[in-house]
Design a protein around this motif. Structure first.
Motif, PDB file in Angstrom:
ATOM      1  N   GLY A   1       0.735  -1.167   0.148  1.00 36.01           N
ATOM      2  CA  GLY A   1       0.058   0.068  -0.116  1.00 36.01           C
ATOM      3  C   GLY A   1       0.795   1.194  -0.012  1.00 36.01           C
ATOM      4  N   ILE A   2       0.071   2.412  -0.003  1.00 34.57           N
ATOM      5  CA  ILE A   2       0.808   3.691   0.200  1.00 34.57           C
ATOM      6  C   ILE A   2       0.481   4.389   1.472  1.00 34.57           C
ATOM      7  CG2 ILE A   2       0.943   6.059  -0.842  1.00 34.57           C
ATOM      8  CD1 ILE A   2       0.769   4.661  -3.691  1.00 34.57           C
ATOM      9  N   GLY A   3       1.471   4.754   2.118  1.00 31.23           N
ATOM     10  CA  GLY A   3       1.334   5.460   3.543  1.00 31.23           C
ATOM     11  C   GLY A   3       1.360   6.954   3.257  1.00 31.23           C
ATOM     12  N   VAL A   4       1.174   7.818   4.582  1.00 27.37           N
ATOM     13  CA  VAL A   4       1.191   9.077   4.634  1.00 27.37           C
ATOM     14  C   VAL A   4       2.000   9.518   5.637  1.00 27.37           C
ATOM     15  CG1 VAL A   4      -0.354  11.068   4.819  1.00 27.37           C
ATOM     16  CG2 VAL A   4      -1.290   8.998   4.015  1.00 27.37           C
ATOM     17  N   GLY A   5       2.765  10.340   5.230  1.00 32.53           N
ATOM     18  CA  GLY A   5       3.614  10.931   6.135  1.00 32.53           C
ATOM     19  C   GLY A   5       3.517  12.283   6.808  1.00 32.53           C
ATOM     20  N   THR A   6       3.531  12.634   7.878  1.00 30.95           N
ATOM     21  CA  THR A   6       3.104  13.680   8.492  1.00 30.95           C
ATOM     22  C   THR A   6       4.502  14.665   9.239  1.00 30.95           C
ATOM     23  OG1 THR A   6       2.691  12.874  10.747  1.00 30.95           O
ATOM     24  CG2 THR A   6       1.025  12.771   9.118  1.00 30.95           C
ATOM     25  N   TRP A   7       5.761  14.866   8.612  1.00 28.28           N
ATOM     26  CA  TRP A   7       6.794  15.408   9.153  1.00 28.28           C
ATOM     27  C   TRP A   7       6.499  16.779   9.071  1.00 28.28           C
ATOM     28  CZ3 TRP A   7      12.104  15.295   6.163  1.00 28.28           C
ATOM     29  CH2 TRP A   7      12.984  15.911   7.028  1.00 28.28           C
ATOM     30  N   ALA A   8       5.813  17.280   7.981  1.00 30.72           N
ATOM     31  CA  ALA A   8       5.686  18.673   7.602  1.00 30.72           C
ATOM     32  C   ALA A   8       4.591  19.386   8.580  1.00 30.72           C
ATOM     33  CB  ALA A   8       5.332  18.673   6.150  1.00 30.72           C
TER      34      ALA A   8
ATOM     35  N   SER B   1      10.831   9.406   2.635  1.00 29.98           N
ATOM     36  CA  SER B   1      11.129  10.280   1.693  1.00 29.98           C
ATOM     37  C   SER B   1      11.069   9.680   0.312  1.00 29.98           C
ATOM     38  CB  SER B   1      12.320  10.996   2.160  1.00 29.98           C
ATOM     39  OG  SER B   1      12.392  11.571   3.162  1.00 29.98           O
ATOM     40  N   PRO B   2       9.974   9.122  -0.152  1.00 29.02           N
ATOM     41  CA  PRO B   2      10.031   8.458  -1.574  1.00 29.02           C
ATOM     42  C   PRO B   2      10.012   9.474  -2.707  1.00 29.02           C
ATOM     43  CG  PRO B   2       7.593   8.374  -0.591  1.00 29.02           C
ATOM     44  CD  PRO B   2       8.482   9.197   0.564  1.00 29.02           C
ATOM     45  N   LEU B   3       9.723  10.767  -2.221  1.00 29.67           N
ATOM     46  CA  LEU B   3       9.782  11.844  -3.410  1.00 29.67           C
ATOM     47  C   LEU B   3      10.957  12.537  -3.297  1.00 29.67           C
ATOM     48  CD1 LEU B   3       6.011  13.083  -3.850  1.00 29.67           C
ATOM     49  CD2 LEU B   3       7.296  11.341  -5.181  1.00 29.67           C
TER      50      LEU B   3
ATOM     51  N   VAL C   1       4.262   8.760   2.048  1.00 31.67           N
ATOM     52  CA  VAL C   1       4.655  10.137   1.124  1.00 31.67           C
ATOM     53  C   VAL C   1       4.244  11.290   1.947  1.00 31.67           C
ATOM     54  CG1 VAL C   1       2.561   9.771  -0.322  1.00 31.67           C
ATOM     55  CG2 VAL C   1       4.303  11.504  -0.835  1.00 31.67           C
ATOM     56  N   GLY C   2       4.919  12.154   1.922  1.00 31.17           N
ATOM     57  CA  GLY C   2       4.614  13.475   2.869  1.00 31.17           C
ATOM     58  C   GLY C   2       3.460  14.261   2.218  1.00 31.17           C
ATOM     59  N   LEU C   3       2.327  14.268   2.886  1.00 32.00           N
ATOM     60  CA  LEU C   3       1.217  14.899   2.198  1.00 32.00           C
ATOM     61  C   LEU C   3       0.764  16.201   3.037  1.00 32.00           C
ATOM     62  CD1 LEU C   3      -1.117  11.829   1.115  1.00 32.00           C
ATOM     63  CD2 LEU C   3       0.588  13.105  -0.171  1.00 32.00           C
ATOM     64  N   ARG C   4       0.388  17.222   2.390  1.00 29.00           N
ATOM     65  CA  ARG C   4      -0.185  18.581   2.669  1.00 29.00           C
ATOM     66  C   ARG C   4      -1.612  18.817   2.382  1.00 29.00           C
ATOM     67  NH1 ARG C   4       4.840  22.475   3.900  1.00 29.00           N
ATOM     68  NH2 ARG C   4       5.224  22.290   1.595  1.00 29.00           N
ATOM     69  N   THR C   5      -1.827  18.553   1.025  1.00 26.74           N
ATOM     70  CA  THR C   5      -3.149  18.947   0.470  1.00 26.74           C
ATOM     71  C   THR C   5      -4.097  17.746   0.028  1.00 26.74           C
ATOM     72  OG1 THR C   5      -2.343  18.971  -1.614  1.00 26.74           O
ATOM     73  CG2 THR C   5      -1.836  21.157  -0.352  1.00 26.74           C
ATOM     74  N   PRO C   6      -5.434  17.987  -0.353  1.00 25.51           N
ATOM     75  CA  PRO C   6      -6.122  17.095  -0.719  1.00 25.51           C
ATOM     76  C   PRO C   6      -5.595  16.423  -2.394  1.00 25.51           C
ATOM     77  CG  PRO C   6      -7.352  18.817   0.468  1.00 25.51           C
ATOM     78  CD  PRO C   6      -6.209  19.339   0.204  1.00 25.51           C
TER      79      PRO C   6
END
Ligand code: NAP
Length: 337
Positions: free
Chosen positions: A19-26, A220-222, A288-293
């Motif tokens: 699957g793909i997970g969501v990173g929240t470092w930001a 940090s996949p991107l 992946v670090g996400l910040r927007t919909p």
């Protein structure tokens, strides 16, 4: 035990694979990511969109958040999760990382940190990970802390344990130490991207994960967003130190970005999705670090397809050639051998 695509809480891939997970470092990090609390509504919308689209693995850490925002990532994740219906909340996996700061010592050294994280996450904490290894600079610190993490599992405080920033040698040792107590090691999280491919080299940690049945998680996949940009002119960046890194890497990364765009167009996808699917093609779950919909939508779209073997191999060649020429992300200094 490698989690299967059908396991609850591990995302709902539309095609087979990790699957793909969501990173929240930001979320709370002003220094690197330009966090401002006025972004919280967008972060909440990003979270809700990710959950709606079946992204169900969320990664945070007790050290995330800079200055007065220390702990903010866990707080926001906890608040957003608490706002969901139980039917949406239960299948999620919330994973935090506990930092082995020098003052966290002994078998009980993580106890208070664990309680504090669980409180910020409003009671939902499914996976606890050691954030980094101290084996390079304070080797005597790590084993007692690991024993304490094992206690949390045996006492039923948390369901599963993971590690982060461990190399092949230390991973085997830690796995063995936990196995002696009958405690499974569920996951290992390392930096893994086309600009940091070492984990999937022949002698890399991915092979050990496969052998021992440990889920590999790619952080940090991107490459901090760089691999999500189209080739061509260096894009403007408003926030801080990322600018310096991007400027250095930009010329050398062009062949990779061109390949990402070309391969993406064959799948009706964008380059960022190709970069995420390269991790998946190596058996790793990218977080992946996400910040927007919109970013949540782009990430979820990658679950609908996979790279062919030829495409993966072409990207492997480009990634290792770029690394050999010095176009690579800085290694994490806290990653063990
Ligand atoms: N264990 C560890 O030591 C460790 C270390 C680092 C990270 N991590 C974890 O891994 C997670 C992800 O890594 P990361 O945040 O460092 O880097 P990343 O996932 O490689 O990059 C994240 C950035 O990429 C950009 N982005 C997101 N989706 C995009 C898309 N579809 N197209 C183009 N750009 C996109 C966003 O930046 P913009 O919003 O600026 O576009 C985002 O903040 C972290 O959040 C954290 O949970 C763990």
């Amino acid at each position: 035990m490698v989690p299967q695509a059908s396991d609850p809480g591990l995302g709902e891939p539309l095609v087979e694979g990790p699957g793909i997970g969501v990173g929240t470092w930001a979320w709370g990090n002003q220094f690197l990511w330009g966090y401002d609390p006025r972004q919280d509504a967008t972060l909440a919308a990003c979270f809700r969109r990710a959950v709606q689209l079946g992204l169900s693995f969320f990664d945070t850490a007790d050290s995330y958040g800079t200055g007065r925002w220390q702990g903010r990532s866990e707080q926001l994740l906890g608040a957003f999760t608490a706002g969901l219906d139980p039917a949406q909340r239960l299948p999620l996996t919330l994973a935090t990382k506990l930092a082995p700061f020098p003052w966290r010592l002994g078998r009980g050294g993580f106890r208070r940190a664990f309680e504090a994280s669980r409180l910020r996450l409003r009671g939902k904490l499914d996976l606890v990970q050691l954030h980094w290894s101290t084996s390079r600079y304070a080797p005597w610190q790590e084993d007692p802390l690991l024993d304490g993490l094992g206690d949390l599992v045996q006492q039923g405080e948390v369901a599963a344990l993971g590690m982060s920033n461990l190399g092949p040698q230390r991973l085997r040792q830690v796995h063995g130490r936990l196995a002696q107590r009958g405690i499974p090691l569920r996951s290992l999280q390392v930096q893994l991207s086309l600009l940091c491919p070492g984990a999937v080299a022949g002698d890399g940690v991915a092979a050990v994960c496969r052998e021992l049945g440990i889920e590999l998680i790619a952080y940090s996949p991107l490459a901090l967003g760089l691999l999500g940009r189209p080739p061509g002119r260096l894009p403007p960046l408003t926030t801080g130190p990322r600018r310096l890194l991007w400027r250095r890497l930009w010329p050398g990364v062009q062949p990779l970005l061109e390949a990402l765009a070309r391969i993406g167009s064959l799948h009706g996808a964008t380059g960022d999705a190709v970069a995420l699917n390269w991790c998946r093609a190596h058996g790793a779950r990218p977080i992946v670090g996400l910040r927007t919909p919109a970013q949540a939508e782009q990430a979820a779209a990658a679950l609908a397809w996979r790279l062919s073997l030829n495409e993966r191999q072409e990207l492997d060649q480009l990634a290792f050639a770029a690394a050999a020429a010095g176009t690579r992300m800085p290694a994490n200094p806290f990653e063990s051998a």
